[in-house]
Design a protein around this motif. Structure first.
Motif, PDB file in Angstrom:
ATOM      1  N   LEU A   8       0.814  -1.217   0.000  1.00  0.00           N
ATOM      2  CA  LEU A   8       0.000   0.000   0.000  1.00  0.00           C
ATOM      3  C   LEU A   8       0.845   1.264   0.000  1.00  0.00           C
ATOM      4  N   GLN A   9       2.142   1.126   0.217  1.00  0.00           N
ATOM      5  CA  GLN A   9       3.054   2.268   0.325  1.00  0.00           C
ATOM      6  C   GLN A   9       2.584   3.236   1.412  1.00  0.00           C
ATOM      7  N   ALA A  10       2.245   2.675   2.569  1.00  0.00           N
ATOM      8  CA  ALA A  10       1.731   3.486   3.679  1.00  0.00           C
ATOM      9  C   ALA A  10       1.951   2.740   4.990  1.00  0.00           C
ATOM     10  N   PRO A  11       2.036   3.473   6.100  1.00  0.00           N
ATOM     11  CA  PRO A  11       2.194   2.807   7.395  1.00  0.00           C
ATOM     12  C   PRO A  11       0.936   2.036   7.784  1.00  0.00           C
ATOM     13  N   ASP A  12       1.127   0.904   8.451  1.00  0.00           N
ATOM     14  CA  ASP A  12       0.041   0.180   9.098  1.00  0.00           C
ATOM     15  C   ASP A  12      -0.070   0.565  10.571  1.00  0.00           C
ATOM     16  N   VAL A  13       1.072   0.791  11.216  1.00  0.00           N
ATOM     17  CA  VAL A  13       1.137   1.268  12.596  1.00  0.00           C
ATOM     18  C   VAL A  13       1.998   2.524  12.578  1.00  0.00           C
ATOM     19  N   PHE A  14       1.471   3.634  13.085  1.00  0.00           N
ATOM     20  CA  PHE A  14       2.028   4.945  12.768  1.00  0.00           C
ATOM     21  C   PHE A  14       3.071   5.476  13.753  1.00  0.00           C
ATOM     22  N   PHE A  15       3.242   4.883  14.926  1.00  0.00           N
ATOM     23  CA  PHE A  15       4.118   5.520  15.905  1.00  0.00           C
ATOM     24  C   PHE A  15       5.573   5.134  15.695  1.00  0.00           C
ATOM     25  N   TYR A  16       6.471   5.976  16.218  1.00  0.00           N
ATOM     26  CA  TYR A  16       7.913   5.731  16.182  1.00  0.00           C
ATOM     27  C   TYR A  16       8.472   6.040  17.571  1.00  0.00           C
ATOM     28  N   PRO A  17       8.867   5.001  18.318  1.00  0.00           N
ATOM     29  CA  PRO A  17       9.328   5.204  19.696  1.00  0.00           C
ATOM     30  C   PRO A  17      10.830   5.446  19.823  1.00  0.00           C
ATOM     31  N   LEU A  18      11.417   6.130  18.859  1.00  0.00           N
ATOM     32  CA  LEU A  18      12.842   6.499  18.890  1.00  0.00           C
ATOM     33  C   LEU A  18      13.756   5.285  18.793  1.00  0.00           C
ATOM     34  N   ARG A  19      13.352   4.291  18.017  1.00  0.00           N
ATOM     35  CA  ARG A  19      14.101   3.038  17.916  1.00  0.00           C
ATOM     36  C   ARG A  19      15.480   3.240  17.273  1.00  0.00           C
ATOM     37  N   PRO A  20      16.442   2.352  17.628  1.00  0.00           N
ATOM     38  CA  PRO A  20      17.832   2.529  17.164  1.00  0.00           C
ATOM     39  C   PRO A  20      18.222   1.680  15.960  1.00  0.00           C
ATOM     40  N   GLU A  21      17.365   0.766  15.485  1.00  0.00           N
ATOM     41  CA  GLU A  21      17.821  -0.261  14.542  1.00  0.00           C
ATOM     42  C   GLU A  21      18.391   0.308  13.245  1.00  0.00           C
ATOM     43  N   LEU A  22      17.743   1.310  12.669  1.00  0.00           N
ATOM     44  CA  LEU A  22      18.260   1.887  11.430  1.00  0.00           C
ATOM     45  C   LEU A  22      19.588   2.599  11.674  1.00  0.00           C
ATOM     46  N   VAL A  23      19.719   3.265  12.803  1.00  0.00           N
ATOM     47  CA  VAL A  23      20.973   3.944  13.138  1.00  0.00           C
ATOM     48  C   VAL A  23      22.092   2.921  13.325  1.00  0.00           C
ATOM     49  N   GLU A  24      21.789   1.825  13.990  1.00  0.00           N
ATOM     50  CA  GLU A  24      22.785   0.769  14.207  1.00  0.00           C
ATOM     51  C   GLU A  24      23.307   0.232  12.881  1.00  0.00           C
ATOM     52  N   SER A  25      22.405  -0.069  11.946  1.00  0.00           N
ATOM     53  CA  SER A  25      22.833  -0.585  10.646  1.00  0.00           C
ATOM     54  C   SER A  25      23.612   0.471   9.866  1.00  0.00           C
ATOM     55  N   THR A  26      23.206   1.731   9.986  1.00  0.00           N
ATOM     56  CA  THR A  26      23.937   2.814   9.328  1.00  0.00           C
ATOM     57  C   THR A  26      25.363   2.887   9.843  1.00  0.00           C
ATOM     58  N   TYR A  27      25.522   2.801  11.153  1.00  0.00           N
ATOM     59  CA  TYR A  27      26.846   2.841  11.766  1.00  0.00           C
ATOM     60  C   TYR A  27      27.719   1.677  11.293  1.00  0.00           C
ATOM     61  N   LEU A  28      27.167   0.466  11.296  1.00  0.00           N
ATOM     62  CA  LEU A  28      27.952  -0.704  10.923  1.00  0.00           C
ATOM     63  C   LEU A  28      28.293  -0.698   9.431  1.00  0.00           C
ATOM     64  N   LEU A  29      27.389  -0.209   8.601  1.00  0.00           N
ATOM     65  CA  LEU A  29      27.691  -0.114   7.174  1.00  0.00           C
ATOM     66  C   LEU A  29      28.784   0.928   6.915  1.00  0.00           C
ATOM     67  N   TYR A  30      28.771   1.992   7.677  1.00  0.00           N
ATOM     68  CA  TYR A  30      29.846   2.970   7.510  1.00  0.00           C
ATOM     69  C   TYR A  30      31.188   2.379   7.941  1.00  0.00           C
ATOM     70  N   GLN A  31      31.192   1.636   9.033  1.00  0.00           N
ATOM     71  CA  GLN A  31      32.433   1.014   9.478  1.00  0.00           C
ATOM     72  C   GLN A  31      32.960   0.018   8.447  1.00  0.00           C
ATOM     73  N   ALA A  32      32.038  -0.645   7.735  1.00  0.00           N
ATOM     74  CA  ALA A  32      32.453  -1.651   6.755  1.00  0.00           C
ATOM     75  C   ALA A  32      32.904  -1.026   5.449  1.00  0.00           C
ATOM     76  N   THR A  33      32.289   0.085   5.031  1.00  0.00           N
ATOM     77  CA  THR A  33      32.552   0.649   3.703  1.00  0.00           C
ATOM     78  C   THR A  33      33.300   1.968   3.729  1.00  0.00           C
ATOM     79  N   ARG A  34      33.240   2.677   4.861  1.00  0.00           N
ATOM     80  CA  ARG A  34      33.795   4.030   4.961  1.00  0.00           C
ATOM     81  C   ARG A  34      33.221   4.947   3.893  1.00  0.00           C
ATOM     82  N   ASN A  35      32.023   4.674   3.481  1.00  0.00           N
ATOM     83  CA  ASN A  35      31.385   5.488   2.447  1.00  0.00           C
ATOM     84  C   ASN A  35      30.660   6.653   3.108  1.00  0.00           C
TER      85      ASN A  35
END
Length: 568
Positions: free
Chosen positions: A391-418
């Motif tokens: 549907l290209q839309a949220p099913d559950v709308f809240f965001y409780p300040l979760r870290p998962e995307l930040v964690e993956s961003t950090y680890l990908l930067y450490q791996a690629t230095r991009n």
């Protein structure tokens, strides 16, 4: 008639000049020719080294384009048993396949001029800007932590809007919105330690809930293993391993998948959904991290078998991240027994998975999955708890300040230095500052579209979200100077990877107690060196220097992902 001939001659001359520009540089105004006629004219089409794209299809099989599918290929069912054949083993590099020519192709032909993605994300990230973002992340933590200490300590959490502590609802134990600390005990963190000790000694009380998620029961190996090895007492690691093996033996005989909720008394799967998000995420994470920390071969064998099943039944989309046609890779939720699609949503917890893929060396696949979640973030300035990709839309709308995307961003930067990932981190930082900062901290987004807030700052915001953001920009941090000496737990705690943790006198006792082969049903016992090749869509073992300051994902694929989440 002379003026008409003159005008016609000028028009023909202009068209001729544009044609030369197209042929030589790929420049000139678009007149739609390449959209109406199957002519190449040297344009960069979505084709890979294995062959050209279909002239009739739109960009990478974009839904709704001529010749493309009526919906995302993620809807197409997997054929049990056939998926392993579809996932080819990494190919032997061809001449120049890892050289500048190859990466020039992967990056979309940089000689043609930089598009909007390259202009925004590629190139070096200035040291002054990096320092500014580092200080912003530090200030974010300090602001939240100081307010917690001033207004909430020793309560579990902070209500940042009303500037007061947030503890358990003792009058209503069923209020799970508050009573969700350490397995929904209606206690403060300090009180919960006593109850945890009682449970370790006597087991689960008779009147307790007998249902638990796979991640909850199977994510104790790291902490309990450390405790046992530091104390020289096998009890803690033994109970954690027994729980993991019990869950592992309940997996499907046909697919090798596990469900997300199990009855601990009967062994019956109450929740038959198999995915990478809520209920299962840290189970997979700790199989790998337990092997990294303790060197127990059976942990790696279980992880490899689980990862193979995930690739066979959950992964949809094109085979390779950065080449070929079709929808981008995505991991969907399926029935654990049949492997058939159960729903069309993914949850924000799944954004941890690219980081886990970095740890096993599957960086290319991690790049694609991370780009999908980042596209959702760009659209909403946050990650909705559940997002419906059909549907290209949220099913559950809240965001409780979760870290998962930040964690993956950090680890990908450490791996690629991009530096692309530094730009991602800056986007996340600025969004949090803009939409979630309130009087006494940072508040949960109640609705990612209208940006209304909820009076809650969960503890993982300080212990994980802020920590990974700070480390992303703090290049000189001691953690980054130690090589591979440190590892993060699922809660973002830093632990030392020490050789003495791989020594335990009870290893044989564990293997004898377990009885059966931990891989068991799959029949295949992968060796440790197989870890990187279970699924690797890269032709190279490392990210070359030529790619260091370019887009990690070809811009045409970034644009495709942005389209598929409704961003453009």
């Amino acid at each position: 008639m002379q003026w008409r001939a003159l005008v016609l001659g000028l028009v023909l001359l202009r068209l001729g000049l544009h044609g030369v520009l197209w042929l030589v540089f790929g420049l000139g105004p678009s007149m739609g020719f390449y959209q109406r006629f199957p002519l190449s004219f040297g344009f960069q089409r979505l084709r890979g080294p294995d062959g050209p794209a279909s002239p009739a299809s739109g960009p990478a099989g974009r839904p709704g384009t001529p010749g493309g599918p009526s919906g995302p290929s993620w809807l197409q069912p997997q054929v049990p048993g056939a998926a392993a054949g579809r996932r080819r083993a990494p190919r032997r590099p061809e001449p120049d396949v890892c050289g500048p020519g190859h990466w020039g192709y992967v990056l979309g032909g940089r000689g043609r001029g930089r598009d909007e993605y390259e202009k925004r994300y590629s190139g070096a990230f200035p040291p002054q800007l990096r320092a500014q973002m580092r200080d912003l992340a530090r200030g974010m933590f300090v602001f939240g932590y100081d307010n917690y200490m001033a207004h909430a300590f020793p309560e579990d959490e902070l209500n940042p809007i009303h500037c007061r502590g947030r503890g358990p609802d003792r009058g209503d134990p069923s209020n799970l919105n508050i009573n969700d600390v350490l397995g929904n005990y209606s206690l403060t963190l300090v009180d919960a330690l006593d109850t945890l000790a009682v449970n370790l000694k006597t087991g689960v009380p008779p009147d307790s809930n007998n249902e638990t998620c796979t991640a909850g029961a199977g994510s104790l190996l790291v902490e309990f293993g450390i405790l046992s090895r530091l104390l020289g007492d096998s009890t803690f690691e033994w109970v954690a391993r027994r729980a993991v093996k019990a869950l592992w033996n309940l997996r499907s005989n046909d697919t090798g998948l596990l469900g997300n909720v199990v009855n601990i008394q009967t062994g019956h799967w109450v929740g038959k959904q198999s995915g990478l998000g809520a209920g299962l995420d840290s189970f997979y994470e700790y199989l790998l991290k337990s092997y990294i920390l303790f060197g127990e071969k059976e942990d790696l064998e279980m992880f490899n078998a689980a990862y193979k099943s995930i690739q066979n039944y959950l992964r949809r989309g094109r085979e390779a991240c950065n080449e070929g046609e079709g929808d981008p890779p995505l991991y969907v939720n399926v029935n654990m027994f049949s492997g058939q699609l159960m729903n069309t949503w993914i949850d924000s917890l799944q954004a941890f998975f690219p980081g886990l893929q970095v740890l096993i060396g599957d960086v290319e696949d991690a790049i694609c999955l991370h780009a999908f979640y980042y596209a959702i973030w760009k659209r909403y300035g946050a990650l909705p708890e559940r997002y419906n990709w059909q549907l290209q839309a949220p099913d559950v709308f809240f965001y409780p300040l979760r870290p998962e995307l930040v964690e993956s961003t950090y680890l990908l930067y450490q791996a690629t230095r991009n530096p692309f990932y530094l730009h991602v981190g800056m986007d996340i930082l600025q969004s949090l500052e803009k939409h979630t900062k309130v009087k006494c901290g940072y508040a949960t987004l109640h609705h990612v579209i209208d940006k209304s807030t909820e009076d809650r700052m969960e503890s993982f915001f300080l212990s994980e979200t802020c920590k990974y953001l700070y480390l992303l920009f703090d290049e000189e941090n001691p953690v980054h100077k130690s090589g591979t000496r440190y590892m993060f737990t699922t809660e973002g705690h830093i632990i030392s990877v020490d050789e003495h943790l791989r020594e335990s006198p009870w290893k044989e006792f564990f293997s004898e107690e377990g009885g059966q082969d931990p891989v068991g049903k799959s029949g295949h016992r992968p060796r440790p060196h197989e870890l990187k090749v279970i699924n690797s869509s890269s032709n190279c073992n490392r990210v070359p220097d030529e790619r260091r300051y370019s887009l990690p994902l070809k811009s045409v694929y970034m644009r495709q992902i942005d389209q598929m989440v409704g961003l453009i």
